[in-house]
Design a protein around this motif. Structure first.
Motif, PDB file in Angstrom:
ATOM      1  N   UNK A 181      32.361  42.894  45.710  1.00  0.00           N
ATOM      2  CA  UNK A 181      31.547  43.668  46.696  1.00  0.00           C
ATOM      3  C   UNK A 181      30.928  44.843  45.978  1.00  0.00           C
ATOM      4  N   UNK A 182      31.871  45.807  45.156  1.00  0.00           N
ATOM      5  CA  UNK A 182      31.057  47.031  44.524  1.00  0.00           C
ATOM      6  C   UNK A 182      30.130  46.504  43.264  1.00  0.00           C
ATOM      7  N   UNK A 183      30.432  45.419  42.785  1.00  0.00           N
ATOM      8  CA  UNK A 183      29.457  44.859  41.490  1.00  0.00           C
ATOM      9  C   UNK A 183      28.157  44.418  42.251  1.00  0.00           C
ATOM     10  N   UNK A 197      31.709  47.538  37.519  1.00  0.00           N
ATOM     11  CA  UNK A 197      33.090  46.799  37.342  1.00  0.00           C
ATOM     12  C   UNK A 197      33.178  46.305  35.929  1.00  0.00           C
ATOM     13  N   UNK A 198      34.248  46.673  35.412  1.00  0.00           N
ATOM     14  CA  UNK A 198      34.221  46.269  33.816  1.00  0.00           C
ATOM     15  C   UNK A 198      35.990  45.955  33.462  1.00  0.00           C
ATOM     16  N   UNK A 199      35.737  44.488  32.981  1.00  0.00           N
ATOM     17  CA  UNK A 199      37.181  43.935  32.814  1.00  0.00           C
ATOM     18  C   UNK A 199      38.008  43.910  33.868  1.00  0.00           C
ATOM     19  N   UNK A 200      37.623  43.652  35.168  1.00  0.00           N
ATOM     20  CA  UNK A 200      38.696  43.763  36.192  1.00  0.00           C
ATOM     21  C   UNK A 200      38.971  45.229  36.785  1.00  0.00           C
ATOM     22  N   UNK A 201      38.151  46.231  36.275  1.00  0.00           N
ATOM     23  CA  UNK A 201      38.478  47.540  36.645  1.00  0.00           C
ATOM     24  C   UNK A 201      37.129  48.205  37.370  1.00  0.00           C
ATOM     25  N   UNK A 238      41.865  48.379  42.076  1.00  0.00           N
ATOM     26  CA  UNK A 238      42.492  47.815  40.768  1.00  0.00           C
ATOM     27  C   UNK A 238      43.059  46.378  41.225  1.00  0.00           C
ATOM     28  N   UNK A 239      43.444  46.261  42.360  1.00  0.00           N
ATOM     29  CA  UNK A 239      44.069  44.981  42.866  1.00  0.00           C
ATOM     30  C   UNK A 239      43.167  44.244  43.628  1.00  0.00           C
ATOM     31  N   UNK A 240      42.309  44.495  44.194  1.00  0.00           N
ATOM     32  CA  UNK A 240      41.386  43.508  45.205  1.00  0.00           C
ATOM     33  C   UNK A 240      40.200  42.915  44.270  1.00  0.00           C
ATOM     34  N   UNK A 241      40.401  41.705  43.855  1.00  0.00           N
ATOM     35  CA  UNK A 241      39.119  40.937  43.345  1.00  0.00           C
ATOM     36  C   UNK A 241      37.795  41.126  44.219  1.00  0.00           C
ATOM     37  N   UNK A 242      38.197  40.796  45.621  1.00  0.00           N
ATOM     38  CA  UNK A 242      37.204  40.639  46.706  1.00  0.00           C
ATOM     39  C   UNK A 242      36.225  41.972  46.541  1.00  0.00           C
ATOM     40  N   UNK A 243      37.119  43.308  46.559  1.00  0.00           N
ATOM     41  CA  UNK A 243      36.658  44.426  46.471  1.00  0.00           C
ATOM     42  C   UNK A 243      35.687  44.703  45.408  1.00  0.00           C
TER      43      UNK A 243
END
Ligand SMILES: CC(C)(COP(=O)(O)OP(=O)(O)OC[C@H]1O[C@@H](n2cnc3c(N)ncnc32)[C@H](O)[C@@H]1O)[C@@H](O)C(=O)NCCC(=O)NCCS
Ligand SMILES: Nc1ncnc2c1ncn2[C@@H]1O[C@H](COP(=O)(O)OP(=O)(O)OP(=O)(O)O)[C@@H](O)[C@H]1O
Length: 194
Positions: A48-50, A58-62, A40-45
């Motif tokens: 990477x997931x995307x 990854x949807x809307x920052x989740x 939830x908190x790491x944009x970098x993660x």
């Protein structure tokens, strides 16, 4: 501060044991919850997931964990790819939180709770003890279905963990949780005194 691990297969009752320990004043880090917080908190993660598992994870920052689970539990190689991305971050976060709890000096016992502690052998080996929560496959499956997992997802996760070893440690304590939840609570109370 004593630091223990709580491990066991999926649906065995680790989180339930952790909650009972918290009620006794323990500090408990649930690795699944820690992981969800990082997602939830790491944009970098999230990025990477995307990149590695598809933009639709990854949807809307989740991070869409249902979608990600449907990808990674299909093949061991895909799951291992995810683990190689997330474990360095997860372990760092856990170590920082344990250090903070130690410095605060308020609790006598802290626990790191997760099915896969054996993936961090050096960390597990240095824990003061490991509690192993156990329940039969059929009991665990029934509980996971009640918790909302599909039969397919639950069976896949049970299967993928079937051969998992115990985390290395010199001191194991076993908690049988195939029966009533009150029996687990009683066992946690006993072990918290040791
Ligand atoms: C795939 C993900 C997104 C699915 O999320 P979801 O909310 O459905 O499940 P949750 O995270 O609550 O995990 C529930 C249980 O699934 C099992 N499980 C999770 N990850 C793994 C794994 N890498 N290997 C085997 N079993 C796993 C564990 O028993 C865990 O307790 C998530 O499990 C994940 O990020 N897994 C990789 C990180 C990890 O290994 N976490 C477990 C730390 S113990
Ligand atoms: N003795 C019990 N009797 C009935 N239900 C139980 C018992 N112990 C745990 N449960 C329930 O079974 C489910 C699985 O328990 P819990 O989440 O504690 O397992 P876990 O080992 O932490 O699972 P995971 O590996 O997915 O994190 C939960 O819904 C919990 O409330």
């Amino acid at each position: 501060m004593k630091i223990i691990g709580i491990c066991g297969k999926i649906g065995s009752g680790k989180s339930a044991a952790g909650v009972f320990l918290e009620e006794l004043g323990g500090f408990v880090l649930d690795l699944d919850v820690e992981m969800h917080t990082l997602y939830a908190e790491s944009c970098e993660l999230q990025q990477k997931i995307a990149e590695n598992f598809g933009a639709e994870c990854v949807k809307n920052g989740f991070v869409d964990r249902v979608k990600l689970a449907s990808r990674v539990f299909q093949r061991l190689e895909t799951l291992q790819k995810l683990e190689s991305i997330v474990y360095p971050l997860l372990q760092k976060s856990v170590e920082q939180k344990l250090e903070a709890a130690k410095k605060a000096g308020k609790v006598k016992i802290a626990a790191v709770e997760g099915a896969l502690l054996f993936k961090w052998p050096e960390f597990s080996r240095n824990l003061d003890a490991i509690w192993v929560v156990e329940a039969t496959d059929s009991v665990r499956l029934e509980r996971l279905l009640k918790r909302g997992l599909t039969k397919e997802d639950a069976e896949r996760r049970i299967q993928i963990q079937a051969q998992d070893p115990l985390p290395p440690n010199a001191k194991y304590f076993y908690l049988d949780n195939s029966g009533a939840i009150s029996a687990l609570q009683k066992r946690v109370c006993e072990l918290a005194e040791i």
